[in-house]
Design an enzyme around this catalytic site. Structure first.
Site, PDB file in Angstrom:
ATOM      1  N   LYS A  22       0.835  -1.210   0.000  1.00  0.00           N
ATOM      2  CA  LYS A  22       0.000   0.000   0.000  1.00  0.00           C
ATOM      3  C   LYS A  22       0.867   1.257   0.000  1.00  0.00           C
ATOM      4  O   LYS A  22       0.620   2.184  -0.768  1.00  0.00           O
ATOM      5  CB  LYS A  22      -0.917  -0.046   1.231  1.00  0.00           C
ATOM      6  CG  LYS A  22      -1.904   1.079   1.321  1.00  0.00           C
ATOM      7  CD  LYS A  22      -3.182   0.642   2.023  1.00  0.00           C
ATOM      8  CE  LYS A  22      -3.010   0.462   3.523  1.00  0.00           C
ATOM      9  NZ  LYS A  22      -2.957   1.733   4.254  1.00  0.00           N
ATOM     10  N   GLY A  95      -5.171   7.674   5.688  1.00  0.00           N
ATOM     11  CA  GLY A  95      -4.305   8.663   6.323  1.00  0.00           C
ATOM     12  C   GLY A  95      -3.068   8.942   5.487  1.00  0.00           C
ATOM     13  O   GLY A  95      -2.600  10.088   5.392  1.00  0.00           O
ATOM     14  N   ASP A 316       1.888  -1.405  11.730  1.00  0.00           N
ATOM     15  CA  ASP A 316       0.577  -1.796  11.209  1.00  0.00           C
ATOM     16  C   ASP A 316       0.223  -3.255  11.525  1.00  0.00           C
ATOM     17  O   ASP A 316      -0.883  -3.701  11.223  1.00  0.00           O
ATOM     18  CB  ASP A 316       0.533  -1.604   9.681  1.00  0.00           C
ATOM     19  CG  ASP A 316       0.539  -0.124   9.318  1.00  0.00           C
ATOM     20  OD1 ASP A 316       0.124   0.698  10.155  1.00  0.00           O
ATOM     21  OD2 ASP A 316       0.964   0.203   8.198  1.00  0.00           O
ATOM     22  N   LYS A 343      -4.665   5.266  14.684  1.00  0.00           N
ATOM     23  CA  LYS A 343      -4.714   4.629  13.358  1.00  0.00           C
ATOM     24  C   LYS A 343      -6.173   4.631  12.868  1.00  0.00           C
ATOM     25  O   LYS A 343      -6.974   5.415  13.348  1.00  0.00           O
ATOM     26  CB  LYS A 343      -4.129   3.215  13.439  1.00  0.00           C
ATOM     27  CG  LYS A 343      -2.633   3.207  13.781  1.00  0.00           C
ATOM     28  CD  LYS A 343      -1.821   3.870  12.691  1.00  0.00           C
ATOM     29  CE  LYS A 343      -0.339   3.888  13.023  1.00  0.00           C
ATOM     30  NZ  LYS A 343       0.425   4.674  12.046  1.00  0.00           N
ATOM     31  N   ARG A 347      -6.461   1.189  17.931  1.00  0.00           N
ATOM     32  CA  ARG A 347      -6.184  -0.245  17.793  1.00  0.00           C
ATOM     33  C   ARG A 347      -5.861  -0.927  19.121  1.00  0.00           C
ATOM     34  O   ARG A 347      -5.914  -2.161  19.196  1.00  0.00           O
ATOM     35  CB  ARG A 347      -5.062  -0.478  16.770  1.00  0.00           C
ATOM     36  CG  ARG A 347      -5.556  -0.265  15.362  1.00  0.00           C
ATOM     37  CD  ARG A 347      -4.538  -0.583  14.304  1.00  0.00           C
ATOM     38  NE  ARG A 347      -5.179  -0.483  12.995  1.00  0.00           N
ATOM     39  CZ  ARG A 347      -4.525  -0.301  11.856  1.00  0.00           C
ATOM     40  NH1 ARG A 347      -3.204  -0.217  11.854  1.00  0.00           N
ATOM     41  NH2 ARG A 347      -5.197  -0.227  10.716  1.00  0.00           N
ATOM     42  N   ARG A 389      -7.524  -3.858   9.286  1.00  0.00           N
ATOM     43  CA  ARG A 389      -6.523  -4.786   9.851  1.00  0.00           C
ATOM     44  C   ARG A 389      -7.083  -5.526  11.061  1.00  0.00           C
ATOM     45  O   ARG A 389      -6.703  -6.670  11.340  1.00  0.00           O
ATOM     46  CB  ARG A 389      -5.249  -4.024  10.213  1.00  0.00           C
ATOM     47  CG  ARG A 389      -4.609  -3.378   8.979  1.00  0.00           C
ATOM     48  CD  ARG A 389      -3.147  -3.069   9.162  1.00  0.00           C
ATOM     49  NE  ARG A 389      -2.684  -2.156   8.140  1.00  0.00           N
ATOM     50  CZ  ARG A 389      -2.379  -2.485   6.889  1.00  0.00           C
ATOM     51  NH1 ARG A 389      -2.480  -3.740   6.495  1.00  0.00           N
ATOM     52  NH2 ARG A 389      -1.971  -1.575   6.024  1.00  0.00           N
TER      53      ARG A 389
HETATM   54  C1  S3P Z   1       2.498   4.709   6.284  1.00  0.00           C
HETATM   55  C2  S3P Z   1       3.029   5.034   7.499  1.00  0.00           C
HETATM   56  C3  S3P Z   1       2.490   4.559   8.784  1.00  0.00           C
HETATM   57  C4  S3P Z   1       1.530   3.405   8.613  1.00  0.00           C
HETATM   58  C5  S3P Z   1       0.587   3.610   7.476  1.00  0.00           C
HETATM   59  C6  S3P Z   1       1.332   3.806   6.177  1.00  0.00           C
HETATM   60  C7  S3P Z   1       3.102   5.254   5.062  1.00  0.00           C
HETATM   61  O1  S3P Z   1       1.827   5.629   9.431  1.00  0.00           O
HETATM   62  O2  S3P Z   1       0.799   3.193   9.795  1.00  0.00           O
HETATM   63  O3  S3P Z   1      -0.279   2.501   7.328  1.00  0.00           O
HETATM   64  O4  S3P Z   1       2.809   4.762   3.960  1.00  0.00           O
HETATM   65  O5  S3P Z   1       3.901   6.199   5.171  1.00  0.00           O
HETATM   66  P1  S3P Z   1       2.661   6.665  10.365  1.00  0.00           P
HETATM   67  O6  S3P Z   1       3.763   7.156   9.558  1.00  0.00           O
HETATM   68  O7  S3P Z   1       1.700   7.750  10.749  1.00  0.00           O
HETATM   69  O8  S3P Z   1       3.081   5.843  11.536  1.00  0.00           O
END
Ligand code: S3P
Length: 434
Positions: A22, A95, A316, A343, A347, A389
């Site tokens: 992703k 996010g 994650d 998240k 979680r 998740r």
């Molecule tokens: C991600 C960073 C992580 C992760 C998210 C994907 C990314 O978040 O939890 O699923 O692609 O940069 P954080 O950077 O806020 O921890």
């Protein structure tokens, strides 16, 4: 609203390639759109989150063609080629899409607005808007610091030297992306290593990134050159099968072409500390990212104190790790993981509620949890709170349950793992969707 119903018992077997990563898929769309030339992406994750990013760039005038499963062609417009979108950009549940785009939009000449679903609309955005404001960006949030975000165009961005307060690849990436339009150098120092896909992909697109330990810097005013991206399978999606096969007697699975970036492999380290039998085979490189095949077999797991340095490297995967902990002998203790509370759901709390509903003894702490393992799961009903998740983690719990497990609110599984139900059923999970 979709519900998963898992019949108790069974085992996992066979070979599978889980969908594309992703984080890498989001970045491939973003950098491909901002590059000069045509970028071909293979293995792209066609989940709702990455499609939201894809549609956002289409709405900003980028031609993006989908040729077949995972096969995407992006006609880059260059760093100055984006056009004002006609309406708000809807980031859905993602996010990553919202925070990274915030960095991109901060440097544009036009105004824009970012919106999201109910979960995303409750997530903290000041962690990106404040450091971006320090660079000269003008971004409005709600009073609570949450979406919608209104980004005012035409700001002059200045480079910055920012020390991250939380170990967040999303914040780091937002600032480095804004740095592409900033005067001078933009440097970000992280308190602990986080995923470095942005730095790697920028370099792959010919954009110089200076990296020195915990610090990464870019200089504004360069150009990105289109470059093919081969997206590996997402280790975060593989994690459900690593856990499922570890806890279910007689299981043995091979997971193919899994991304093994060292900033993402904490789940393997943690499961191995618990006694899991995971073998890394045919380690190789694909498009600037390490990949390997993983072989996992059922093992007797033991509870551990999870080393805090592994937390950002498995951020994650904790919902799945908690399911493993419930099946391990003894207590598992997690600390230093307060980020889990912001998240797609809280979680720590949502997992604790679900574990308790399935008869697992656990105690919530501010920044972690204690899980008393060994008993497996009684069966019963849990609520995923729309968190993909959490839904997939509790699906794996069915393998060690004494009664059926029902999981409510599972539609968002499609944000990160389209085809989960079919793949899990093929592997041996007795899962139905209602
Ligand atoms: C991600 C960073 C992580 C992760 C998210 C994907 C990314 O978040 O939890 O699923 O692609 O940069 P954080 O950077 O806020 O921890």
């Amino acid at each position: 609203m979709s519900t998963f119903i898992v019949q108790p018992g069974g085992r996992l077997a066979g070979e599978a390639r889980v969908p594309g990563d992703k984080s890498i898929s989001h970045r491939a769309i973003m950098l491909g759109a901002l590059a000069n030339g045509v970028t071909r992406v293979s293995g792209f994750l066609e989940g709702a989150d990455c499609i939201a990013t894809l549609e956002a760039f289409r709405a900003m005038g980028v031609r993006i063609e989908r040729h077949g499963p995972g096969d995407v062609e992006i006609h880059g417009v260059g760093l100055d080629g984006l056009k004002a979108p006609q309406g708000p950009l809807d980031m859905g549940n993602s996010g990553t899409a919202m925070r990274l785009l915030c960095g991109v939009l901060a440097g544009q000449a036009f105004d824009s607005e970012l919106i999201g679903d109910r979960s995303l609309s409750g997530r903290p955005m000041r962690r990106v808007t404040e450091p971006l404001a320090h660079m000269g960006a003008r971004i409005d949030t709600s009073e609570a610091g949450t979406p919608p975000l209104r980004v005012h165009g035409g700001a002059t961005l200045r480079g910055t030297d920012h020390q991250l307060a939380v170990a967040s690849a999303q914040v780091k990436s937002a600032l480095l992306l804004a740095g592409l339009w900033a005067e001078g150098r933009t440097c970000v120092t992280e308190p602990a290593p986080t995923r470095d896909h942005t730095e790697r992909m920028l370099a792959g697109f010919g954009y110089a990134v200076e990296r020195d330990g915990a610090r990464a810097c870019v200089k504004g005013g360069g150009t990105l050159s289109a470059s093919p991206v081969d997206v590996p399978a997402d280790i975060s999606s593989a994690a459900f099968f690593l856990v499922g096969a570890s806890i279910a007697t007689g299981s043995r699975m091979r997971l193919e072409h899994v991304g093994m970036n060292p900033t993402r492999t904490g789940v393997i380290d943690i499961l191995r500390l618990m006694g899991a039998g995971i073998r890394v085979l045919d380690a190789r490189e694909a498009g600037g990212e390490p990949v390997a095949d993983l072989e996992v077999e059922a093992s007797t797991l033991k509870g551990i104190q999870i080393p805090e340095h592994l937390v950002p490297l498995a951020i994650d995967e904790f919902p799945a790790i908690f399911v493993a902990a419930a099946c391990a002998e003894g207590e598992t203790v997690l600390t230093g993981a307060g980020e889990l509370r912001v998240k797609e759901s809280d979680r720590i709390q949502v997992m604790a509620d679900g574990l308790a509903a399935l008869g697992v003894d656990c105690a919530v702490q501010t920044d972690g949890i204690r899980i008393q393992g060994g008993g497996g799961f009684a069966g019963g009903e849990v609520d995923s709170h729309g968190d993909h998740r959490i839904a997939m983690s509790f699906a794996m719990a069915g393998l060690r349950a004494r009664e059926p497990v029902r999981i409510r609110d599972c539609a968002n599984v499609g944000t990160s793992f389209p085809g989960f139900v079919e793949l899990a059923r093929r592997a041996g999970l007795q899962l139905e969707e209602a």
